[in-house]
Write a protein that holds these residues in place. Structure first.
Motif, PDB file in Angstrom:
ATOM      1  N   ARG A   1      63.424  -6.086  45.965  1.00 37.45           N
ATOM      2  CA  ARG A   1      64.141  -4.935  45.417  1.00 37.45           C
ATOM      3  C   ARG A   1      64.535  -3.968  46.531  1.00 37.45           C
ATOM      4  NH1 ARG A   1      64.408  -3.863  40.075  1.00 37.45           N
ATOM      5  NH2 ARG A   1      64.664  -1.660  40.581  1.00 37.45           N
ATOM      6  N   ILE A   2      63.640  -3.738  47.483  1.00 38.36           N
ATOM      7  CA  ILE A   2      63.987  -2.862  48.605  1.00 38.36           C
ATOM      8  C   ILE A   2      65.076  -3.504  49.454  1.00 38.36           C
ATOM      9  CG2 ILE A   2      63.108  -1.777  50.704  1.00 38.36           C
ATOM     10  CD1 ILE A   2      60.388  -1.554  49.355  1.00 38.36           C
TER      11      ILE A   2
ATOM     12  N   ARG B   1      56.998  -2.586  42.794  1.00 43.28           N
ATOM     13  CA  ARG B   1      56.393  -3.086  41.559  1.00 43.28           C
ATOM     14  C   ARG B   1      54.894  -3.334  41.754  1.00 43.28           C
ATOM     15  NH1 ARG B   1      60.135  -0.883  40.470  1.00 43.28           N
ATOM     16  NH2 ARG B   1      61.892  -1.491  39.148  1.00 43.28           N
TER      17      ARG B   1
ATOM     18  N   ARG C   1      60.218   3.987  44.719  1.00 40.12           N
ATOM     19  CA  ARG C   1      60.645   3.779  43.333  1.00 40.12           C
ATOM     20  C   ARG C   1      61.084   2.338  43.075  1.00 40.12           C
ATOM     21  NH1 ARG C   1      65.914   7.755  43.812  1.00 40.12           N
ATOM     22  NH2 ARG C   1      67.373   6.291  44.797  1.00 40.12           N
ATOM     23  N   GLU C   2      61.255   1.559  44.151  1.00 39.08           N
ATOM     24  CA  GLU C   2      61.575   0.142  43.987  1.00 39.08           C
ATOM     25  C   GLU C   2      60.327  -0.725  43.921  1.00 39.08           C
ATOM     26  OE1 GLU C   2      64.578  -0.757  43.427  1.00 39.08           O
ATOM     27  OE2 GLU C   2      65.557   1.147  43.927  1.00 39.08           O
TER      28      GLU C   2
ATOM     29  N   GLU D   1      64.244  -6.628  35.540  1.00 35.81           N
ATOM     30  CA  GLU D   1      64.332  -6.593  36.994  1.00 35.81           C
ATOM     31  C   GLU D   1      65.656  -7.122  37.523  1.00 35.81           C
ATOM     32  OE1 GLU D   1      62.327  -5.077  38.777  1.00 35.81           O
ATOM     33  OE2 GLU D   1      60.547  -4.856  37.534  1.00 35.81           O
TER      34      GLU D   1
ATOM     35  N   SER E   1      58.731  -6.449  44.999  1.00 37.40           N
ATOM     36  CA  SER E   1      58.958  -5.156  45.637  1.00 37.40           C
ATOM     37  C   SER E   1      59.784  -5.319  46.904  1.00 37.40           C
ATOM     38  CB  SER E   1      57.626  -4.490  45.966  1.00 37.40           C
ATOM     39  OG  SER E   1      56.840  -4.289  44.801  1.00 37.40           O
TER      40      SER E   1
ATOM     41  N   TYR F   1      68.986   6.635  40.210  1.00 39.11           N
ATOM     42  CA  TYR F   1      67.731   6.943  39.498  1.00 39.11           C
ATOM     43  C   TYR F   1      67.839   8.350  38.900  1.00 39.11           C
ATOM     44  CZ  TYR F   1      65.004   2.854  40.781  1.00 39.11           C
ATOM     45  OH  TYR F   1      64.515   1.569  40.883  1.00 39.11           O
TER      46      TYR F   1
ATOM     47  N   GLY G   1      65.099   4.355  35.920  1.00 39.80           N
ATOM     48  CA  GLY G   1      66.213   3.645  36.534  1.00 39.80           C
ATOM     49  C   GLY G   1      67.544   3.773  35.840  1.00 39.80           C
TER      50      GLY G   1
ATOM     51  N   ARG H   1      67.396  -5.466  48.544  1.00 39.91           N
ATOM     52  CA  ARG H   1      68.708  -5.475  47.888  1.00 39.91           C
ATOM     53  C   ARG H   1      69.456  -4.156  48.069  1.00 39.91           C
ATOM     54  NH1 ARG H   1      66.206  -7.393  42.743  1.00 39.91           N
ATOM     55  NH2 ARG H   1      65.827  -9.619  43.028  1.00 39.91           N
ATOM     56  N   LEU H   2      68.778  -3.126  48.510  1.00 39.27           N
ATOM     57  CA  LEU H   2      69.459  -1.859  48.745  1.00 39.27           C
ATOM     58  C   LEU H   2      70.483  -2.048  49.857  1.00 39.27           C
ATOM     59  CD1 LEU H   2      66.382   0.559  48.619  1.00 39.27           C
ATOM     60  CD2 LEU H   2      68.041   0.108  46.795  1.00 39.27           C
TER      61      LEU H   2
END
Length: 829
Positions: free
Chosen positions: A389-390, A371, A368-369, A524, A386, A478, A483, A392-393
């Motif tokens: 974003r992953i 793009r 889901r992260e 984003e 992408s 989510y 989001g 940053r988890l």
């Protein structure tokens, strides 16, 4: 003449047939002697003939070469006994073990991999003919890194059953230093200008012990490219390095480098044109292209232009484009015309995206992260986004991706994301008994990746002599597919701060409530958050210090002055977050901006607002991000609004800001800021002879006295600045770089009270019963800042984030208590 040649040829052919006939024989049996490890069938399979075949001596000699080529034998001899062929073989010994001794510059796994490439590994036959080439290759490697004294020797120990042990002994020696670098032929720029930015340093003085003048061949080649770029970036298109010489001193401890160069002359750009397919983006490329007619030729701008065009094409799926610049040089006019050839190739599509390494986190949480979509054309920008974003988890340590070609398809690729997870929460539990706290029981779990769902959940239960508390939180980031996040919390606490170990003024507080929050992604990088809370507070047994007068006036029941403070608030929150950080924990690049406001509604018992702002900026100082610089600022301000019974509302003291400990390392936790002031009315004795005894009467307020507490009550304004140099952690493997962080820091800041009026205490007498009690200072002065400097170590452990800090106070104020070493759980940035 022709007849003579024909007759001679016929005689030669006849003689040859006769010889062959004499040497040929039919093989009746094949015998093999000397086999130990190699099976008989395997040896016979390598022979070019079988029993029953008619062969010659030539076939026998060729069979020896065939057997040698199989790689199993050191010595091969063949005999003929009538029509029986006999082979006597000596097998190569089998490698039983390989040992390395004295190697420091080359890791053992690298050596093992290199030896395996030469088929030198445990269990394989040893070909002694390649040992010398291995020794020479390793020695050449050491020469390449400047260790000319290095020696490599392979020791072979023979064991029973035709086995051997190999011991590779290294004598690395000390690296040679660059004593001098000479450039011959440069007239336009001095040696100092050309050598100032290269990595190879020469003849460093002893005080520059942090730098290295070690010679390395690869480093020198890179430096030559830098010198070449130095000229090309300044228009010298014909510059070249004609030759390079590296001379080693007799003691092999120093090297002298000489570069012979031809500088040439400056060239200007006559024009720029494009050939090929620009996929309809000609106008856009022309606008962003930095190369212009008439300007000085610049090699860096040429490379930048090529990379920019390739990156633009990759955004539209042309991942394999080829962009190259063809210069047409006119040496007479000293001009160059640039032709940029663009071949986008085929548009590439993504067939499948795979996730690897996520043992806990579910695939859907990572997907889901993304793009970059399956079935869409490949976009490098979408892949990088992408990845970020992953990464940053908060439960991801590292993320990498690779594109894999699909066999038989030149326009399809697969993408494989490989992630490395890290501890995503904290856990604590315990039961104890002590005279001070009595029976104590605690359990707490905070998990940012609840059962691999990506949801955040936490529960905490704590009970002892002075505290009983429970809280539960849950957030689904989510809640909707686009989001939108949804979360909530329930809490209850009953704390006796007169018994708790803290730097706060003593009171009893019971607090309970619940709340909900929702977040909306704008794009984003930006997000809005909103929340609502219902909070009930009951405060008793508080020491009535002077700064509580407004709080007391609007809340205290005049009919029950000992009843304490009971108030219910309905709170609304709003916030904005912008983050471009490259990682959720321990980022090294990007920035974070966050602003929030909390306000009670007008129908609440207390009317107040509280704002906060935080900004963090990470600047990488090295290409691998091992060195990075962090600047952080934290601001806060709160106050009341409206009035009641002629008294203005102020910020409730339980909402005050504090500093010290985590945000001002080197000071005790929450010690920074205003201290409680206790004001006492003076008195005069009763009238003499009145018969009323030794009674007393209160004097006027101008005769009051006051006392300043050692404990802090916080303030309604805060400002803290942090400057931090993030460094590689000494003696730690790179494998742990994303879970352990070392840094040097400077913290500075203050907490103050904008409503404090020091003039209320002018002319009054201050009481000091001990030397530990501080003098009164102006708590409304924002300039009374504190500053510390030190070193910090942060570790994302299985129990949660741990922070160790060692700090020295640079500047302090009256009443501050220092804490040189501190240990905190649950805070990283």
């Amino acid at each position: 003449m022709t007849i003579k040649r024909l007759v001679a040829a016929m005689l030669l052919a006849s003689a040859s047939s006769s010889v062959l006939a004499e040497e040929s024989f039919t093989v009746q049996d094949i015998q093999v002697e000397g086999l130990q490890r190699v099976a008989l069938g395997a040896a016979l399979n390598n022979l070019p003939f079988n029993v029953g075949d008619t062969i010659t001596e030539f076939n026998l000699s060729r069979s020896i070469r065939t057997l040698y080529a199989a790689g199993h034998f050191d010595d091969i001899k063949v005999f003929r006994d009538g029509n029986t062929v006999i082979y006597r073989l000596r097998e190569r010994p089998t490698i039983n073990a390989i040992e390395f001794d004295g190697n420091k510059d080359i890791k053992e796994d690298q050596l093992t991999e290199s030896l395996s490439g030469n088929k030198v590994e445990v269990g394989e036959p040893l070909d002694k003919t390649i040992l010398k080439s291995i020794e020479n290759g390793l020695t050449e490697f050491y020469h390449g890194v400047g260790k000319y004294q290095a020696k490599v020797d392979i020791e072979v120990t023979y064991l029973p059953r035709n086995r051997v042990n190999l011991k590779i002994k290294f004598e690395e020696g000390d690296p040679a230093s660059v004593r001098q670098i000479n450039i011959v032929g440069n007239k336009l720029f001095s040696d100092e200008e050309l050598l100032q930015d290269i990595e190879s340093k020469q003849d460093l003085p002893w005080w520059r012990f942090m730098s290295s003048d070690r010679y390395q061949k690869q480093t020198l080649q890179g430096d030559i490219e830098k010198i070449n770029s130095y000229y090309l970036d300044r228009g010298y298109l014909r510059f070249k390095v004609d030759s390079e010489q590296v001379s080693v001193s007799p003691d092999k401890e120093s090297v002298y480098v000489t570069l012979n160069v031809t500088e040439g002359e400056k060239y200007t750009i006559k024009g720029v044109k494009f050939v090929g397919d620009l996929i309809g983006q000609e106008d856009f490329i022309t606008k962003i292209m930095p190369l212009k007619e008439g300007q000085l030729y610049n090699g860096a701008l040429v490379t930048y232009t090529e990379e920019s065009i390739a990156k633009l094409l990759a955004r539209f799926g042309y991942a394999n484009s080829k962009v190259r610049t063809i210069p047409q040089i006119n040496d007479d006019t000293k001009e160059v015309e640039l032709t940029i050839s663009v071949d986008p190739g085929k548009r590439v599509y993504v067939r499948r995206i795979d996730m690897k390494g996520n043992a806990t986190t579910k695939d859907e949480v990572l997907r889901r992260e993304l793009r970059q979509m399956e079935g869409a054309w490949l976009s490098n920008d979408a892949l990088e986004l992408s990845k970020n974003r992953i990464q940053r988890l908060p439960y991801m340590e590292s993320v990498e991706f690779e594109t894999l070609p699909v066999a038989g398809e030149d326009d399809l690729i697969d993408v494989a994301f490989t992630v490395k997870e890290q501890p995503s929460g904290s856990f604590n539990a315990g039961i104890s008994y002590g005279n001070y706290m009595g029976l104590s029981f605690q359990i707490g779990v905070q998990q940012e990746n609840f059962f691999g769902t990506g949801n955040s959940a936490g529960i905490s239960l704590n009970t002892n002599k002075y505290q009983k508390s429970i809280s539960m939180t849950y957030t689904d980031p989510y809640f909707t597919l686009d989001g939108v996040s949804l979360g909530g919390q329930v809490f209850y606490s009953d704390v006796d701060y007169s018994s708790a170990s803290s730097n706060l003024e003593a009171y009893n507080q019971t607090r309970y409530g619940f709340g909900a929050n929702v977040g909306y992604p704008i794009n984003e990088y930006n997000r809005l958050n909103f929340g609502a809370n219902y909070v009930v507070n009951k405060i008793n047994s508080i020491n009535e210090y002077d700064q509580l007068r407004h709080f007391r006036a609007v809340l205290l029941d005049a009919q029950n002055p000992d009843g304490g403070y009971h108030f219910t608030n309905y709170e609304l929150t709003a916030g904005w977050v912008r983050s471009t950080l490259n990682r959720g924990l321990f980022p090294t690049a990007g920035h974070y901006l966050g602003a929030s406001i909390k306000a009670s509604t007008p129908n609440s018992d207390l009317q107040f607002f509280k704002t906060s702002f935080e900004a963090r900026n990470y600047i990488p100082l090295s290409n691998d991000h091992a060195w990075s610089f962090l600047s952080k600022i934290e601001l806060g301000y709160g106050n009341g609004y409206g009035d009641k019974n002629g008294y203005d509302y102020t910020l409730p003291f339980i909402e005050n800001y504090y500093a010290g400990g985590q945000n001002l390392r080197g000071f005790e936790s929450r010690i920074i800021g205003p201290h409680a002031i206790y004001r006492y009315a003076d008195s005069v004795p009763g009238l003499p002879g009145s018969g009323t005894g030794a009674g007393s009467y209160p004097s006027g307020p101008e005769n009051d006295s006051y006392q300043v507490s050692q404990r802090s009550i916080g303030g309604n304004a805060l400002a803290v600045l942090t400057l931090e140099l993030i460094t590689p952690t000494p003696f730690l493997s790179d494998d742990y770089r994303n879970s352990v962080r070392t840094s040097l820091f400077v913290d500075a800041g203050n907490v103050w009270d904008t409503e404090f009026d020091i003039n209320r205490y002018n002319g009054l007498r201050q009481i000091q019963t001990s030397q530990q009690q501080p003098q009164l200072i102006d708590y409304s002065d924002a300039g009374l800042f504190r500053a510390t400097a030190g070193v910090s170590l942060q570790w994302i452990s299985p129990m949660g984030p741990l922070t160790f800090s060692l700090a020295k106070i640079i500047k302090k104020q009256e009443g501050d208590l220092q804490e040189n070493f501190s240990f905190n759980i649950g805070t990283t940035f």
